[in-house]
Design a protein around this motif. Structure first.
Motif, PDB file in Angstrom:
ATOM      1  N   ASP A 223       0.826  -1.200   0.000  1.00 51.08           N
ATOM      2  CA  ASP A 223       0.000   0.000   0.000  1.00 51.08           C
ATOM      3  C   ASP A 223       0.865   1.257   0.000  1.00 51.08           C
ATOM      4  OD1 ASP A 223      -2.424  -1.442   0.185  1.00 51.08           O
ATOM      5  OD2 ASP A 223      -2.177  -1.638   2.351  1.00 51.08           O
ATOM      6  N   CYS A 224       0.489   2.225  -0.837  1.00 51.13           N
ATOM      7  CA  CYS A 224       1.161   3.522  -0.754  1.00 51.13           C
ATOM      8  C   CYS A 224       0.899   4.138   0.618  1.00 51.13           C
ATOM      9  CB  CYS A 224       0.662   4.450  -1.857  1.00 51.13           C
ATOM     10  SG  CYS A 224       1.178   3.952  -3.513  1.00 51.13           S
ATOM     11  N   ILE A 225      -0.356   4.100   1.040  1.00 49.83           N
ATOM     12  CA  ILE A 225      -0.738   4.533   2.393  1.00 49.83           C
ATOM     13  C   ILE A 225      -1.731   3.520   2.934  1.00 49.83           C
ATOM     14  CG2 ILE A 225      -1.834   6.327   3.782  1.00 49.83           C
ATOM     15  CD1 ILE A 225      -0.937   8.366   1.676  1.00 49.83           C
ATOM     16  N   SER A 226      -1.501   3.026   4.130  1.00 51.90           N
ATOM     17  CA  SER A 226      -2.422   2.099   4.770  1.00 51.90           C
ATOM     18  C   SER A 226      -2.867   2.673   6.108  1.00 51.90           C
ATOM     19  CB  SER A 226      -1.774   0.720   4.962  1.00 51.90           C
ATOM     20  OG  SER A 226      -0.587   0.816   5.735  1.00 51.90           O
ATOM     21  N   ILE A 227      -4.149   2.459   6.424  1.00 51.43           N
ATOM     22  CA  ILE A 227      -4.745   3.034   7.619  1.00 51.43           C
ATOM     23  C   ILE A 227      -5.256   1.897   8.491  1.00 51.43           C
ATOM     24  CG2 ILE A 227      -6.562   4.554   8.485  1.00 51.43           C
ATOM     25  CD1 ILE A 227      -6.380   5.920   5.641  1.00 51.43           C
ATOM     26  N   GLY A 228      -4.668   1.754   9.676  1.00 48.89           N
ATOM     27  CA  GLY A 228      -5.004   0.662  10.561  1.00 48.89           C
ATOM     28  C   GLY A 228      -6.008   1.051  11.628  1.00 48.89           C
ATOM     29  N   PRO A 229      -6.342   0.128  12.512  1.00 45.83           N
ATOM     30  CA  PRO A 229      -7.372   0.358  13.529  1.00 45.83           C
ATOM     31  C   PRO A 229      -7.014   1.479  14.493  1.00 45.83           C
ATOM     32  CG  PRO A 229      -6.149  -1.666  13.963  1.00 45.83           C
ATOM     33  CD  PRO A 229      -5.749  -1.223  12.609  1.00 45.83           C
ATOM     34  N   GLY A 230      -8.070   2.128  15.024  1.00 53.81           N
ATOM     35  CA  GLY A 230      -7.869   3.188  16.002  1.00 53.81           C
ATOM     36  C   GLY A 230      -7.450   4.506  15.397  1.00 53.81           C
ATOM     37  N   SER A 231      -7.649   4.680  14.097  1.00 53.32           N
ATOM     38  CA  SER A 231      -7.243   5.915  13.419  1.00 53.32           C
ATOM     39  C   SER A 231      -8.462   6.809  13.188  1.00 53.32           C
ATOM     40  CB  SER A 231      -6.587   5.595  12.075  1.00 53.32           C
ATOM     41  OG  SER A 231      -5.447   4.776  12.254  1.00 53.32           O
ATOM     42  N   SER A 232      -8.280   8.114  13.365  1.00 48.93           N
ATOM     43  CA  SER A 232      -9.383   9.058  13.155  1.00 48.93           C
ATOM     44  C   SER A 232      -8.837  10.423  12.768  1.00 48.93           C
ATOM     45  CB  SER A 232     -10.234   9.188  14.424  1.00 48.93           C
ATOM     46  OG  SER A 232      -9.480   9.703  15.498  1.00 48.93           O
ATOM     47  N   ASP A 233      -9.678  11.195  12.089  1.00 47.71           N
ATOM     48  CA  ASP A 233      -9.346  12.559  11.678  1.00 47.71           C
ATOM     49  C   ASP A 233      -8.052  12.568  10.862  1.00 47.71           C
ATOM     50  OD1 ASP A 233      -9.342  15.286  11.378  1.00 47.71           O
ATOM     51  OD2 ASP A 233      -8.557  15.710  13.376  1.00 47.71           O
ATOM     52  N   LEU A 234      -8.106  11.928   9.695  1.00 51.16           N
ATOM     53  CA  LEU A 234      -6.965  11.857   8.789  1.00 51.16           C
ATOM     54  C   LEU A 234      -7.268  12.648   7.525  1.00 51.16           C
ATOM     55  CD1 LEU A 234      -6.253   9.511  10.729  1.00 51.16           C
ATOM     56  CD2 LEU A 234      -5.511   8.202   8.737  1.00 51.16           C
ATOM     57  N   ASN A 235      -6.303  13.464   7.100  1.00 52.00           N
ATOM     58  CA  ASN A 235      -6.417  14.214   5.857  1.00 52.00           C
ATOM     59  C   ASN A 235      -5.230  13.871   4.967  1.00 52.00           C
ATOM     60  OD1 ASN A 235      -8.772  16.294   5.938  1.00 52.00           O
ATOM     61  ND2 ASN A 235      -7.874  16.384   7.997  1.00 52.00           N
ATOM     62  N   ILE A 236      -5.529  13.278   3.812  1.00 48.55           N
ATOM     63  CA  ILE A 236      -4.505  12.810   2.883  1.00 48.55           C
ATOM     64  C   ILE A 236      -4.742  13.494   1.546  1.00 48.55           C
ATOM     65  CG2 ILE A 236      -3.569  10.792   1.708  1.00 48.55           C
ATOM     66  CD1 ILE A 236      -4.668   9.124   4.109  1.00 48.55           C
ATOM     67  N   SER A 237      -3.750  14.207   1.020  1.00 50.35           N
ATOM     68  CA  SER A 237      -3.976  14.968  -0.204  1.00 50.35           C
ATOM     69  C   SER A 237      -2.705  15.096  -1.036  1.00 50.35           C
ATOM     70  CB  SER A 237      -4.511  16.367   0.129  1.00 50.35           C
ATOM     71  OG  SER A 237      -3.550  17.116   0.853  1.00 50.35           O
ATOM     72  N   ASN A 238      -2.905  15.271  -2.336  1.00 54.83           N
ATOM     73  CA  ASN A 238      -1.802  15.514  -3.279  1.00 54.83           C
ATOM     74  C   ASN A 238      -0.722  14.441  -3.180  1.00 54.83           C
ATOM     75  OD1 ASN A 238      -2.824  18.064  -4.368  1.00 54.83           O
ATOM     76  ND2 ASN A 238      -2.391  18.882  -2.325  1.00 54.83           N
ATOM     77  N   ILE A 239      -1.147  13.208  -3.442  1.00 54.55           N
ATOM     78  CA  ILE A 239      -0.247  12.064  -3.392  1.00 54.55           C
ATOM     79  C   ILE A 239      -0.133  11.463  -4.785  1.00 54.55           C
ATOM     80  CG2 ILE A 239       0.203   9.816  -2.339  1.00 54.55           C
ATOM     81  CD1 ILE A 239       0.149  12.126  -0.320  1.00 54.55           C
ATOM     82  N   VAL A 240       1.102  11.181  -5.207  1.00 53.95           N
ATOM     83  CA  VAL A 240       1.354  10.396  -6.412  1.00 53.95           C
ATOM     84  C   VAL A 240       1.685   8.988  -5.949  1.00 53.95           C
ATOM     85  CG1 VAL A 240       2.834  10.103  -8.419  1.00 53.95           C
ATOM     86  CG2 VAL A 240       2.148  12.393  -7.716  1.00 53.95           C
ATOM     87  N   CYS A 241       0.891   8.012  -6.405  1.00 55.45           N
ATOM     88  CA  CYS A 241       0.986   6.640  -5.902  1.00 55.45           C
ATOM     89  C   CYS A 241       1.201   5.672  -7.049  1.00 55.45           C
ATOM     90  CB  CYS A 241      -0.297   6.302  -5.137  1.00 55.45           C
ATOM     91  SG  CYS A 241      -0.486   4.562  -4.657  1.00 55.45           S
ATOM     92  N   GLY A 242       2.227   4.847  -6.956  1.00 54.10           N
ATOM     93  CA  GLY A 242       2.472   3.814  -7.932  1.00 54.10           C
ATOM     94  C   GLY A 242       3.970   3.639  -8.190  1.00 54.10           C
ATOM     95  N   PRO A 243       4.429   2.371  -8.272  1.00 54.32           N
ATOM     96  CA  PRO A 243       3.617   1.161  -8.126  1.00 54.32           C
ATOM     97  C   PRO A 243       3.188   0.960  -6.678  1.00 54.32           C
ATOM     98  CG  PRO A 243       5.937   0.580  -8.195  1.00 54.32           C
ATOM     99  CD  PRO A 243       5.855   2.065  -8.473  1.00 54.32           C
ATOM    100  N   GLY A 244       2.335  -0.047  -6.466  1.00 54.14           N
ATOM    101  CA  GLY A 244       1.877  -0.323  -5.116  1.00 54.14           C
ATOM    102  C   GLY A 244       0.464  -0.858  -5.122  1.00 54.14           C
TER     103      GLY A 244
END
Length: 397
Positions: A223-244
């Motif tokens: 995963d380029c970005i992975s979000i696991g348990p117990g996570s809240s209030d996340l802001n993810i922006s302007n990401i170039v992803c690949g390969p993955g």
């Protein structure tokens, strides 16, 4: 009567300087580092950190440019005297191969722990020496193979942390992890590993809140970005992803665990050649909730599975059985997702037959196959609505 000391009548008397406002620098070279890529510089890094962490004001630990530092597993531990500690990484850092870890715990490599107020920046490279680790055989655990390789760079049990500018490559396993922390901003990172490298997630968030990830270029074997348990209030922006493997929430609920994720906003993402795009994955038998999730303005270029909710996730090393309990998925929006899918099934919403996915929104979706074949949607127990043009044709109940 007013008396004056000679030469001081009418002069302005200045206050004594406050030592807490000073800013000291602590260069690892001054603590014995060689920076030749051969000598072990771990002890010098530890001493420089301890000095910086013990200083007041705005202390700075300096890792100077033009050097290659060989550093073994190391914990940069607080709390520190200051709430404004800086680590300037301009030189390159190389991790040792597995043979030289001498029995040290292999879950982590560089860890920043229990620190309130930390800035880590610079243009240096952090190289995990990954190929030597990837070639190493996995060990057996409860009948299933897992790889116990280290995460390269970890922030844990900390707050008010900013990480920017670094180039993190070829991690032993995950590249960056944020765990049990609050108010962390990660920006302008370049994270690179081969597309076939095992479990080399770019950035992993778990048990943390108020996290911002922005303006990063990530290409790895997981995963380029992975979000696991117990996570809240996340802001993810302007990401170039690949390969993955795309941007994933999960996997959640493994082994019957209760897992909660809420308040995740992912926007302005470019994915190229990834196996997944915007994904939520949970195991059968779990509990908890995934809620208030938005994937917005996502561009897909030759992505295997652009939009996917998979509540039947099962790792290849496990023998999974059907179970009735599940992590509840609700309030998920896919808005402005456009581009090309490698497979005709561009949208897959496979929800638990006992715990439906609810309040799912598809808005402004345009996904076409690279070969011109008509794209299709698959839905199982998924409820919601579609707005505007939606291609492929939606199948929500």
């Amino acid at each position: 009567m007013c008396w004056c000391l000679a030469g001081l009548c009418g002069a302005r008397i200045l206050p004594l300087s406050d030592s807490s406002s000073t800013s000291e620098s602590f260069d690892v070279m001054d603590y014995g580092a060689k920076g030749d890529g051969m000598k072990d510089d771990t002890d010098a890094f530890s001493k420089a950190w301890n000095a910086a962490c013990s200083a007041k004001g705005s202390p700075e630990m300096i890792i100077p440019s033009g050097n290659l530092f060989s550093v073994g597993p190391l914990q940069f531990t607080g709390p520190c005297e200051s709430n404004d500690v800086h680590v300037n990484v301009e030189g390159d850092i190389l991790g040792p191969p597995p043979s030289s870890w001498d029995g040290a715990r292999k879950e982590t490599w560089l860890v920043f722990s229990h620190i309130n107020g930390l800035t880590i920046n610079g243009s240096g490279k952090i190289d995990g020496h990954g190929p030597a680790w990837w070639a190493q055989a996995c060990r057996e655990w409860k009948g299933n193979e897992i790889c116990a390789n280290p995460t390269a760079f970890t922030v844990e049990n900390s707050s008010d942390v900013r990480v920017s500018g670094l180039n993190i490559v070829n991690s032993q396993q995950m590249h960056v992890a944020v765990e049990q922390s609050t108010s962390v901003t990660i920006s302008h990172l370049t994270i690179e590993a081969p597309g076939d490298s095992p479990n080399t997630d770019g950035i992993h968030i778990q048990g943390s809140s108020s996290i911002t990830i922005e303006d990063c270029n990530i290409g790895t074997g997981d995963d380029c970005i992975s979000i696991g348990p117990g996570s809240s209030d996340l802001n993810i922006s302007n990401i170039v992803c690949g390969p993955g493997h795309g941007i994933s929430i999960g996997s959640l609920g493994k082994g019957g665990k209760t897992s909660n994720v809420e308040g995740v906003h992912v926007r302005d993402i470019n994915m190229t050649g990834t196996t997944n795009g915007a994904r939520i994955k949970t195991w059968q038998g779990g509990a908890g909730t995934v809620s208030d999730i938005t994937f917005e303005r996502i561009t897909m270029d030759n992505v295997d599975r652009p939009i996917i909710i998979d509540q039947y996730y099962c790792d290849a090393n496990y023998h999974c059985q059907n179970q009735t309990s599940a992590v509840e998925v609700k309030g998920v929006k896919f808005i402005g997702v456009r581009g090309t899918s490698i497979k005709p099934e561009a949208v897959k919403l496979a929800c638990s037959t006992s715990v439906a996915c609810t309040n799912i929104l598809l808005d402004g979706i345009e996904l076409k196959t690279i070969g011109g074949e008509k794209t299709v949607s698959y839905c199982l127990n998924a409820f919601g609505s579609a707005n505007g043009q939606v291609i492929p044709k939606p199948c929500l109940n």
